[in-house]
Write a protein that holds these residues in place. Structure first.
Motif, PDB file in Angstrom:
ATOM      1  N   LEU A   1      47.355  71.879  17.520  1.00 42.41           N
ATOM      2  CA  LEU A   1      46.344  70.834  17.355  1.00 42.41           C
ATOM      3  C   LEU A   1      46.140  70.492  15.883  1.00 42.41           C
ATOM      4  O   LEU A   1      46.035  69.310  15.520  1.00 42.41           O
ATOM      5  CB  LEU A   1      45.014  71.266  17.980  1.00 42.41           C
ATOM      6  CG  LEU A   1      44.961  71.302  19.501  1.00 42.41           C
ATOM      7  CD1 LEU A   1      43.629  71.884  19.976  1.00 42.41           C
ATOM      8  CD2 LEU A   1      45.193  69.937  20.100  1.00 42.41           C
ATOM      9  N   GLU A   2      46.086  71.506  15.015  1.00 39.20           N
ATOM     10  CA  GLU A   2      45.893  71.240  13.588  1.00 39.20           C
ATOM     11  C   GLU A   2      47.076  70.487  12.996  1.00 39.20           C
ATOM     12  O   GLU A   2      46.890  69.547  12.223  1.00 39.20           O
ATOM     13  CB  GLU A   2      45.654  72.550  12.840  1.00 39.20           C
ATOM     14  CG  GLU A   2      44.270  73.101  13.083  1.00 39.20           C
ATOM     15  CD  GLU A   2      44.002  74.405  12.353  1.00 39.20           C
ATOM     16  OE1 GLU A   2      44.972  75.116  12.008  1.00 39.20           O
ATOM     17  OE2 GLU A   2      42.817  74.711  12.146  1.00 39.20           O
ATOM     18  N   CYS A   3      48.276  70.882  13.370  1.00 38.67           N
ATOM     19  CA  CYS A   3      49.469  70.187  12.860  1.00 38.67           C
ATOM     20  C   CYS A   3      49.460  68.727  13.304  1.00 38.67           C
ATOM     21  O   CYS A   3      49.711  67.820  12.513  1.00 38.67           O
ATOM     22  CB  CYS A   3      50.722  70.894  13.355  1.00 38.67           C
ATOM     23  SG  CYS A   3      52.236  70.095  12.835  1.00 38.67           S
TER      24      CYS A   3
ATOM     25  N   THR B   1      47.013  58.675  21.069  1.00 36.19           N
ATOM     26  CA  THR B   1      45.683  59.187  21.378  1.00 36.19           C
ATOM     27  C   THR B   1      44.601  58.258  20.831  1.00 36.19           C
ATOM     28  O   THR B   1      44.691  57.776  19.710  1.00 36.19           O
ATOM     29  CB  THR B   1      45.540  60.589  20.765  1.00 36.19           C
ATOM     30  OG1 THR B   1      46.677  61.357  21.138  1.00 36.19           O
ATOM     31  CG2 THR B   1      44.318  61.283  21.265  1.00 36.19           C
ATOM     32  N   THR B   2      43.547  58.046  21.619  1.00 37.01           N
ATOM     33  CA  THR B   2      42.444  57.171  21.208  1.00 37.01           C
ATOM     34  C   THR B   2      41.506  57.918  20.252  1.00 37.01           C
ATOM     35  O   THR B   2      41.562  59.140  20.137  1.00 37.01           O
ATOM     36  CB  THR B   2      41.635  56.706  22.436  1.00 37.01           C
ATOM     37  OG1 THR B   2      41.001  57.851  23.024  1.00 37.01           O
ATOM     38  CG2 THR B   2      42.510  56.006  23.458  1.00 37.01           C
ATOM     39  N   GLN B   3      40.597  57.166  19.621  1.00 33.71           N
ATOM     40  CA  GLN B   3      39.625  57.776  18.716  1.00 33.71           C
ATOM     41  C   GLN B   3      38.744  58.786  19.450  1.00 33.71           C
ATOM     42  O   GLN B   3      38.423  59.846  18.918  1.00 33.71           O
ATOM     43  CB  GLN B   3      38.755  56.711  18.057  1.00 33.71           C
ATOM     44  CG  GLN B   3      39.456  55.946  16.953  1.00 33.71           C
ATOM     45  CD  GLN B   3      39.945  56.867  15.843  1.00 33.71           C
ATOM     46  OE1 GLN B   3      41.142  57.034  15.663  1.00 33.71           O
ATOM     47  NE2 GLN B   3      39.046  57.478  15.115  1.00 33.71           N
ATOM     48  N   ASP B   4      38.332  58.457  20.671  1.00 36.69           N
ATOM     49  CA  ASP B   4      37.513  59.387  21.452  1.00 36.69           C
ATOM     50  C   ASP B   4      38.274  60.675  21.746  1.00 36.69           C
ATOM     51  O   ASP B   4      37.707  61.771  21.682  1.00 36.69           O
ATOM     52  CB  ASP B   4      37.064  58.747  22.768  1.00 36.69           C
ATOM     53  CG  ASP B   4      36.048  57.642  22.563  1.00 36.69           C
ATOM     54  OD1 ASP B   4      35.380  57.634  21.496  1.00 36.69           O
ATOM     55  OD2 ASP B   4      35.917  56.786  23.457  1.00 36.69           O
ATOM     56  N   GLU B   5      39.545  60.549  22.045  1.00 37.04           N
ATOM     57  CA  GLU B   5      40.363  61.743  22.308  1.00 37.04           C
ATOM     58  C   GLU B   5      40.532  62.578  21.040  1.00 37.04           C
ATOM     59  O   GLU B   5      40.519  63.805  21.094  1.00 37.04           O
ATOM     60  CB  GLU B   5      41.724  61.334  22.879  1.00 37.04           C
ATOM     61  CG  GLU B   5      41.624  60.764  24.279  1.00 37.04           C
ATOM     62  CD  GLU B   5      42.880  60.078  24.756  1.00 37.04           C
ATOM     63  OE1 GLU B   5      43.101  60.063  25.982  1.00 37.04           O
ATOM     64  OE2 GLU B   5      43.648  59.534  23.928  1.00 37.04           O
TER      65      GLU B   5
ATOM     66  N   MET C   1      38.318  62.823  18.688  1.00 32.71           N
ATOM     67  CA  MET C   1      37.040  63.509  18.497  1.00 32.71           C
ATOM     68  C   MET C   1      36.991  64.776  19.349  1.00 32.71           C
ATOM     69  O   MET C   1      36.488  65.809  18.914  1.00 32.71           O
ATOM     70  CB  MET C   1      35.871  62.579  18.834  1.00 32.71           C
ATOM     71  CG  MET C   1      35.630  61.527  17.766  1.00 32.71           C
ATOM     72  SD  MET C   1      34.329  60.329  18.155  1.00 32.71           S
ATOM     73  CE  MET C   1      33.038  61.313  18.826  1.00 32.71           C
ATOM     74  N   ILE C   2      37.537  64.699  20.545  1.00 34.58           N
ATOM     75  CA  ILE C   2      37.590  65.878  21.407  1.00 34.58           C
ATOM     76  C   ILE C   2      38.515  66.926  20.809  1.00 34.58           C
ATOM     77  O   ILE C   2      38.197  68.123  20.806  1.00 34.58           O
ATOM     78  CB  ILE C   2      38.038  65.478  22.832  1.00 34.58           C
ATOM     79  CG1 ILE C   2      36.968  64.616  23.488  1.00 34.58           C
ATOM     80  CG2 ILE C   2      38.349  66.712  23.679  1.00 34.58           C
ATOM     81  CD1 ILE C   2      37.406  63.932  24.768  1.00 34.58           C
ATOM     82  N   VAL C   3      39.647  66.497  20.277  1.00 28.60           N
ATOM     83  CA  VAL C   3      40.581  67.426  19.633  1.00 28.60           C
ATOM     84  C   VAL C   3      39.893  68.123  18.461  1.00 28.60           C
ATOM     85  O   VAL C   3      40.012  69.345  18.288  1.00 28.60           O
ATOM     86  CB  VAL C   3      41.869  66.698  19.171  1.00 28.60           C
ATOM     87  CG1 VAL C   3      42.699  67.564  18.242  1.00 28.60           C
ATOM     88  CG2 VAL C   3      42.686  66.266  20.373  1.00 28.60           C
ATOM     89  N   LYS C   4      39.150  67.364  17.663  1.00 31.48           N
ATOM     90  CA  LYS C   4      38.414  67.954  16.539  1.00 31.48           C
ATOM     91  C   LYS C   4      37.407  68.992  17.016  1.00 31.48           C
ATOM     92  O   LYS C   4      37.255  70.055  16.413  1.00 31.48           O
ATOM     93  CB  LYS C   4      37.679  66.856  15.760  1.00 31.48           C
ATOM     94  CG  LYS C   4      38.284  66.543  14.438  1.00 31.48           C
ATOM     95  CD  LYS C   4      37.516  65.450  13.757  1.00 31.48           C
ATOM     96  CE  LYS C   4      36.771  66.030  12.583  1.00 31.48           C
ATOM     97  NZ  LYS C   4      36.205  65.017  11.712  1.00 31.48           N
TER      98      LYS C   4
END
Length: 121
Positions: free
Chosen positions: A43-45, A70-74, A76-79
């Motif tokens: 995820l970080e990479c 990936t969308t902006q909302d997705e 945000m979830i990854v973050k």
């Protein structure tokens, strides 16, 4: 991001997007050593290459791949997932590096984990 890694030409264009923006070009990692922290590493990479992947997709040649970006909302979830997992990576690495008995530290470690989860909920 198999689409980028599929051919050397695509990979080179992905690297070209990064020129004059970063000291060392990043490549997407297809896999990492299997362990509990591998999800966070991937995820970080991917998150660090977000800007370059977006720029790569602006190329008309790759416009067919834009819907899978990936969308902006997705993102945000990854973050959020990275924020949740990062302390667990630290704790597991810390525990695995010890070469002595760590049983006496378990209660403190678990309390830290529960406090962290309460904080991110």
């Amino acid at each position: 991001m198999v689409l980028i890694m599929l051919t050397p030409g695509r990979q080179n264009k992905f690297i070209d997007c990064q020129q004059a923006k970063v000291c060392t070009a990043v490549l997407l990692v297809m896999d990492v050593k299997t362990r509990s922290n591998s999800t966070l590493e991937l995820l970080e990479c991917t998150y660090h290459s977000l800007e370059f992947t977006h720029e790569w997709l602006q190329n008309l040649q790759y416009r067919d791949y834009r819907p899978i970006f990936t969308t902006q909302d997705e993102w945000m979830i990854v973050k959020y997932v990275m924020e949740v997992l990062r302390p667990f990576q630290y704790w597991t690495m810390w525990k695995s590096m010890r070469h002595t008995v760590t049983l006496h530290q378990i209660i403190t470690l678990y309390n830290n984990m529960f406090d962290h989860m309460d904080g991110v909920m």
